[in-house]
Design an enzyme around this catalytic site. Structure first.
Site, PDB file in Angstrom:
ATOM      1  N   LYS A 160       0.855  -1.200   0.000  1.00  0.00           N
ATOM      2  CA  LYS A 160       0.000   0.000   0.000  1.00  0.00           C
ATOM      3  C   LYS A 160       0.885   1.242   0.000  1.00  0.00           C
ATOM      4  CE  LYS A 160      -3.992   1.984   2.448  1.00  0.00           C
ATOM      5  NZ  LYS A 160      -4.846   1.892   3.661  1.00  0.00           N
ATOM      6  N   SER A 199      -9.767   2.145   2.515  1.00  0.00           N
ATOM      7  CA  SER A 199      -8.898   2.866   1.619  1.00  0.00           C
ATOM      8  C   SER A 199      -7.921   1.980   0.856  1.00  0.00           C
ATOM      9  CB  SER A 199      -8.099   3.898   2.408  1.00  0.00           C
ATOM     10  OG  SER A 199      -7.256   3.253   3.355  1.00  0.00           O
ATOM     11  N   SER A 209      -9.787  -0.164   6.808  1.00  0.00           N
ATOM     12  CA  SER A 209      -9.234  -0.152   5.457  1.00  0.00           C
ATOM     13  C   SER A 209      -8.474  -1.407   5.033  1.00  0.00           C
ATOM     14  CB  SER A 209      -8.337   1.061   5.266  1.00  0.00           C
ATOM     15  OG  SER A 209      -9.130   2.210   5.195  1.00  0.00           O
TER      16      SER A 209
END
Ligand code: GLN
Length: 513
Positions: free
Chosen positions: A85, A160, A184
């Protein structure tokens, strides 16, 4: 090899790939190359990646191959590719956090998570797409365009960390790292039919993790199987003296738990406050079936009330913006990335204002304003102070519940993946996605989402398991039993029923054939 699921390296689990590499049946380079090829073929459609580090990945893979041929004993994930990420700093590789304000920033250091992945011989393929500064539930707040859910490209992959989850579901990587501040990791796992674990707060390091809300943020493993998530958890977890909130406690035996699926006598509490109105019937049906499967496997099931969970969402949306407004003050046009309006005459303050105006997207600005307001003199007690009191009540609900049961369960999300665009203009509808995941962030306990089948709309449903702080191994016990039982029922992993993505350069007929 592509198209033949039996031998296609991109269809293997991380554990299988590590074995193939350790025995020399395939090289780490072949494994890395097959995933890079897959990314080239499908990522135009999925957009899971913001940056692919082809040269770095191949060089790291070569290093693993050299170590192996030199007789070195390889670790349990050596040579396995991973998608990272874009919220985690990685030396020499662009890190944007999904924001324009960090465009062009190349960190001079590795986050602890990246350092531990490198030490484990994990091959980092690149950085994945995310909502700007991890604010969002759909990846639509990314400054670089949304990620698409591989189950249905018109739908959100969650957020997210939608890029990380989508990269797994699209077979671009067998492992990924996410971060979970309000859900997330778990929410994208839920809507993509993958596994995502938020470790106990302090269980993984926050050093080099670009902060959203420091009292909530936690990095964690994302994978397609429970064992793979456990192996990754063990690789990144554990005390870090560089993070003052890191728990000085050994990583619970998550791998042992994943390898020995057993819930005999485990007391499971179904949270009565995380169901009812607003929950999609097809989601509840799969969750209730999962509970029944666990009961049949020997778990003792009861209902548990957590009456303050209903206030968790509003409390979170005061605490998070408050912390975020303070954390994001560091993006001042002087230290990192973007600088706008520096024409030699403008003052530092004017450059700062112009940069933040053009560098931050609407959701980030909304939260900075909310947080600044909630923290301002005169309002602090009414908003931030009250939210902290609610946080204490949520913790008390968990403490009382864990006196009666070993784990709590619920849906991970109230609904399956919604359509791209459906909630972008309605922040409150977007926030409602995190109803089930937020309590564990406020309390800091461990929680995970495991796939538990498909809803009536044919889309994946996530089963959330919550365990007391530092009892992360219990998540894996439950997840591994559920995975075993559902595989028996489905004749394989649920993800195998996702539609084939049309790959670049192939015609639909070739794909079908
Ligand atoms: N969707 C939540 C939010 O927008 C969770 C974010 C996260 O966990 N990073 O704040």
């Amino acid at each position: 090899m592509s198209g033949d699921h039996g031998t296609d390296l991109t269809r293997q689990s991380a554990a299988e790939l590590a074995d193939l590499i350790a025995t020399g049946e395939v090289s780490a380079r072949e494994v890395a190359q097959s995933h890079l090829d897959r990314i080239s073929a499908v990522d135009d459609a999925v957009h899971a990646f913001l940056h692919v580090d082809t040269d770095g990945a191949l060089a790291d893979a070569d290093a693993v191959d050299v170590a192996r041929s030199g007789g070195e004993r390889l670790g349990p994930l050596a040579g396995v590719p991973l998608a990272l990420k874009d919220v985690l700093a990685m030396r020499g590789v662009p890190t944007t956090c999904g924001s324009r304000i960090l465009q062009g920033w190349v960190p001079p250091y590795d986050s602890t998570t990246v350092a531990r992945l490198r030490a484990a011989g994990v091959v980092i393929l690149g950085k994945t797409n995310m909502d700007e500064f991890a604010m969002g539930s759909s990846t639509e707040n990314s400054a670089y365009g949304p990620t698409h859910n591989p189950w249905d490209l018109d739908r959100i992959p969650g957020g997210s960390g939608g890029g990380s989850a989508a990269s797994l579901a699209a077979y671009e990587a067998p492992l990924a790292i996410g971060t979970d501040t309000g859900g997330s990791i778990r929410q994208p796992a839920s809507v993509t039919g993958t596994v995502g674990v938020k470790p106990t707060y302090g269980g993984t390091s926050r050093y080099g993790l670009i902060a959203l809300a420091s009292s909530l943020d936690q990095a964690g493993p994302c994978a397609r199987t429970v064992l793979d998530a456990a192996l990754l958890h063990a690789a990144i977890g554990g005390h870090d003296p560089r993070d003052s909130t890191s728990a000085d406690h050994p990583v619970p035996d998550v791998v042992g738990a994943a390898r020995n699926p057993d819930v005999a006598g485990l007391r499971i509490g179904v949270v009565s406050d995380l169901r009812g109105e607003g929950y999609q019937p097809g989601v509840m049906a799969r969750v209730d079936e999962a509970v029944a499967l666990l009961a049949a496997a020997g778990a003792e099931v009861s209902e548990v009330a957590c009456p303050h969970f209903r206030y968790a969402l509003p409390a979170y949306y005061l605490i998070l913006p408050s912390e975020a407004s303070s954390n994001l003050a560091r993006f001042d046009a002087m230290r990192f990335g973007l600088r706008v309006g520096d024409d030699g005459t403008a003052s530092a303050e004017e450059v700062m204002a112009a940069t933040r105006e053009s560098g931050f997207g609407p959701e980030v600005k909304r939260r900075i304003m909310l947080g600044t307001y909630a923290l301002s003199a005169g309002y602090f007690d009414a908003y931030y102070g009250s939210a902290q009191k609610v946080r204490t009540l949520v913790i008390a609900d968990f403490t009382a519940a864990f006196e009666k049961v070993d784990v709590l369960v619920s849906p991970s999300t109230p609904t399956t993946a919604f359509r791209l665009g459906e909630r972008v203009d309605d922040p409150l509808a977007m926030y409602a996605n995190d109803l089930c995941t937020i309590p564990s962030n406020l309390a800091g306990n461990a929680a995970a989402s495991f796939p538990c089948g498909l809803s009536d709309d044919g889309l994946p449903v996530g089963f959330q398991v919550m365990a007391p702080p530092l009892a992360d191994d219990r998540l894996y016990r439950v997840g591994a039993v559920l995975e075993r039982e559902l595989r028996a029922r489905w004749g394989g992993p649920i993800l195998a029923s996702a539609p084939e993505l049309v790959t670049r350069g192939s015609t639909p007929a070739e794909v079908a054939g």
